[in-house]
Design an enzyme around this catalytic site. Structure first.
Site, PDB file in Angstrom:
ATOM      1  N   SER A   1     -25.743 -42.522 -31.267  1.00  0.00           N
ATOM      2  CA  SER A   1     -25.885 -41.114 -30.843  1.00  0.00           C
ATOM      3  C   SER A   1     -26.484 -40.433 -31.754  1.00  0.00           C
ATOM      4  CB  SER A   1     -24.283 -41.204 -30.994  1.00  0.00           C
ATOM      5  OG  SER A   1     -23.876 -42.140 -29.998  1.00  0.00           O
TER       6      SER A   1
ATOM      7  N   LEU B   1     -20.855 -38.768 -35.234  1.00  0.00           N
ATOM      8  CA  LEU B   1     -21.121 -39.525 -34.063  1.00  0.00           C
ATOM      9  C   LEU B   1     -21.406 -40.799 -34.344  1.00  0.00           C
ATOM     10  CD1 LEU B   1     -24.039 -36.496 -32.799  1.00  0.00           C
ATOM     11  CD2 LEU B   1     -22.481 -38.090 -31.537  1.00  0.00           C
ATOM     12  N   ASP B   2     -21.595 -42.057 -33.280  1.00  0.00           N
ATOM     13  CA  ASP B   2     -21.720 -43.838 -33.821  1.00  0.00           C
ATOM     14  C   ASP B   2     -23.092 -43.794 -34.037  1.00  0.00           C
ATOM     15  OD1 ASP B   2     -23.610 -44.305 -31.412  1.00  0.00           O
ATOM     16  OD2 ASP B   2     -21.836 -44.313 -30.306  1.00  0.00           O
ATOM     17  N   MET B   3     -23.285 -44.813 -34.447  1.00  0.00           N
ATOM     18  CA  MET B   3     -24.519 -45.089 -34.678  1.00  0.00           C
ATOM     19  C   MET B   3     -26.252 -44.659 -34.274  1.00  0.00           C
ATOM     20  SD  MET B   3     -26.328 -48.296 -37.183  1.00  0.00           S
ATOM     21  CE  MET B   3     -27.568 -48.173 -37.822  1.00  0.00           C
TER      22      MET B   3
END
Length: 249
Positions: A120, A116-118
């Site tokens: 999210s 998951l990106d930072m």
């Protein structure tokens, strides 16, 4: 016992180095291949960069100078990742790493399966089982991932249908499996492939910003009432279900 039988038994106990590292909980098998190629692994004191190298549990294997050992217990952990944490083993920029939230509770070396990106939030899986990670991460697995997204602008039914049909952005094709409008500025999106920042980019292509993005389901496993920063072990049924989904495509 004849000498050739001993040699045969020894060969049976040897496995490829990247598989050995994955079983030690270092990283997924594919990530372990890169670690080897980068010259970060030694076997009995010698740097090894050949992926075909085979080792056994009698060899001394080190990664970045630290010995690694086969894990005795396989772990499968679900974390509700808060925003502000990155999904990597370490971060050169000094940002908070999601795996750090688990370190006080697990002595095993756990690594994230998928990302998951930072910014999210929501479900991310951790394991030390290289075979599980390989099956789960393989492009052919096509396991559904479900997200609840709050947007900065209204999302129409027409836009939702467009995202299901697919959009091309910078020569990359993005497409969700399903997109449901829950409220004018709240949608449910289901992905299979999950390219980097896929949902954000699809929405941005329609001039829609993302205020909050939470992954709430992976295959047969739901986030339910797990709060940000909390985690739990997957049940045996959940692990079996994920493997069945990964193997059914």
């Amino acid at each position: 016992m004849p000498a050739n039988s001993l040699d045969s038994q020894s060969e049976k106990n040897e496995i490829r180095l990247q598989v050995y590292l994955a079983h030690c909980g270092v990283a997924s098998r594919r990530a372990c291949e890169k670690i080897i190629l980068d010259g970060r692994v030694t076997v009995n004191g010698t740097v090894v960069t050949e992926l075909g190298t085979k080792v056994s549990d009698t060899d001394k294997v080190c990664v970045d100078g630290k010995p690694v050992h086969l894990e005795q217990r396989k772990c499968y952990v679900l974390l509700n990742k808060p925003a502000g944490f990155v999904c990597s083993a370490s971060d050169e920029k000094g940002r908070q790493v999601a795996a750090d939230l688990l370190r006080d509770s697990y002595k095993e070396r756990l690594y994230n399966v998928g990302r998951l990106d930072m910014y999210s939030k929501g479900m991310i899986l951790f394991t030390n089982d290289g075979d599980f990670a390989a099956k789960f991460s393989h492009p052919s697995s096509q396991i559904e991932k479900e997200y609840i997204v709050e947007t900065s602008q209204d999302v129409s039914g027409e836009t939702a249908k467009l995202l299901e049909h697919g959009v091309r952005i910078d020569n990359i094709f993005y497409k969700c499996l399903r997109c449901e409008v829950l409220k004018p500025r709240k949608i449910r999106i289901v992905l299979i492939e999950g390219k980097n920042r896929e949902i954000r980019r699809m929405l941005e292509s329609q001039n829609i910003g993302t205020r909050s993005l939470v992954r709430v389901r992976i295959g047969n496993v739901n986030l339910d009432d797990l709060r940000p920063g909390e985690f739990r072990d997957l049940t045996e049924k959940e692990v079996k279900g994920l493997l069945e989904l990964a193997g059914s495509r």
